[in-house]
Design an enzyme around this catalytic site. Structure first.
Site: not given
Length: 393
Positions: A37, A201, A350, A373
């Site tokens: 990053r 999920k 992610g 996200g």
């Protein structure tokens, strides 16, 4: 509307306040274990300092409880930046306090100052206007190069650019590239357009699946979310991770027909460990004392074939427990197929970004997103206020 970038504004003799995403992992000795990053922000940082600008960098790191906490200090990230720039980087031990203001005011052309963790202040998460104004007052130009937090409304993302008034508000090169890839993929994909969605999920990705089913040619499902779909079809899922309360929703998505592609077999274990007893079974036929931990080899082969014929591929979420061999096989097969395909390939941050880096394929895809996200929300078709309020070209 394309946004102005940091390159579009003169910075000589000016102070630039840049929001970066230095939310890097640290070890027990407070050393940065993955500097990706920080490296991704270097082009925007260099654009300012090489043109004689004064640069103030702000970021969050981890999840401190609105108060200073040494284990979440930005100092290790500042030290890593100094190492990568091969030059001095100053550090302020607060954000809008005496130390930050004094060091910001004393900056010379080409110098860099990193502020302490934004989240040490409750005003950051609350989007506090006074906190934002104190930050904005330090600078002549605002630059957003933190794609990983573009979907948030924290003070540094929204209230600070608002507080800048008529001063220039631009994107950095990283945010420009992320938006270009992700919004283009959704708005104008070369076809066939294939999305691969994994992870635990269904609930995390309902809106993404719904949106992608309207624009993709095929949506391939893997990870634990596949077991909820299996349950919706009346299958046996054993001890697999499922969301029984999302079965009705899974049925609704299944009604879409041919576009949603589900696993045909499952690699199972009788314990969450690499040494467990293992079995490959048809999807929906998981034995009572086993749990699904990866897509099976037939599914991996089928998905690889679909990926090979695609012109645009978006991948978000692993196919199984990719950190634990042999249940990394499905994710590896997909990663390899994406790397070998001639498509425009976008890895949506992610765990999928971690997997493709870990497996050595990152250099062979078109784009690896820095924000899990944020990339998901962009694939849902959402607009980000943090980007919308910046200056148009």
């Amino acid at each position: 509307m394309p946004k102005k970038t940091i390159q579009d504004v003169p910075v000589t003799g000016k102070t630039v306040l840049m929001r970066v995403d230095f939310n890097v992992p640290l070890d027990d000795q407070q050393r940065v274990t993955d500097d990706r990053r920080v490296r991704m922000a270097l082009p925007s940082i260099r654009s300012v300092i090489e043109r004689g600008g004064r640069l103030i960098l702000m970021s969050h790191l981890g999840r401190p409880k609105d108060a200073p906490d040494p284990k979440y200090s930005m100092k290790p990230a500042a030290d890593k930046l100094a190492e990568l720039l091969d030059g001095p980087v100053q550090f302020a031990n607060d954000v809008v306090g005496d130390d930050a203001r004094a060091k910001a005011a004393a900056l010379n052309a080409g110098e860099v100052l990193v502020l302490e963790n934004l989240r040490f202040y409750p005003g950051e998460k609350k989007g506090d206007a006074a906190f934002a104004q104190a930050l904005a007052d330090m600078a002549d130009v605002y630059c957003n190069d933190a794609f990983g937090t573009c979907h948030r409304t924290d003070a540094s993302m929204v209230a600070v650019p608002k507080a800048m008034g008529d001063k220039p508000k631009v994107v950095g090169f990283l945010v420009e590239k992320e938006i270009q890839y992700l919004s283009e993929a959704v708005a104008n994909p070369a076809r066939p357009f294939v999305a691969i969605l994994g992870g635990a999920k269904v609930s995390d990705k309902i809106q993404v699946i719904k949106n992608l089913l309207t624009i993709c040619d095929q949506v391939l499902i893997g990870g634990a979310m596949a077991y909820t779909f299996s349950l919706a079809q009346g299958g046996e899922v054993g001890k697999s991770l499922v969301e029984p309360d999302k079965v009705a929703l899974a049925k609704e998505l299944l009604a879409d027909g041919q576009r949603l592609v589900l696993p045909v077999d499952t690699h199972c274990g009788d314990d969450f460990s690499p040494d467990c007893n293992k079995v490959v079974v048809p999807a929906g036929e998981i034995p009572a004392d086993f749990q699904g931990l990866d897509i099976g080899p037939q599914t991996a082969e089928r998905y690889a074939q679909i990926i090979q014929s695609a012109k645009t591929v978006v991948w978000n979420g692993p196919m199984g427990v990719f950190e634990m061999p042999p249940f990394d096989a499905g994710t590896r097969a997909v990663a390899e197929a994406v790397a070998q395909s001639e498509s425009t390939s976008i890895i949506g941050g992610g765990d999928s970004a971690a997997a493709i880096e870990q497996m050595g394929f990152a250099s062979r895809v078109s784009h690896v997103s820095t924000g899990g996200g944020a990339s998901l929300e962009m694939l849902e078709g959402k607009k980000f206020e943090a980007v919308e309020l910046l200056d148009n070209k």
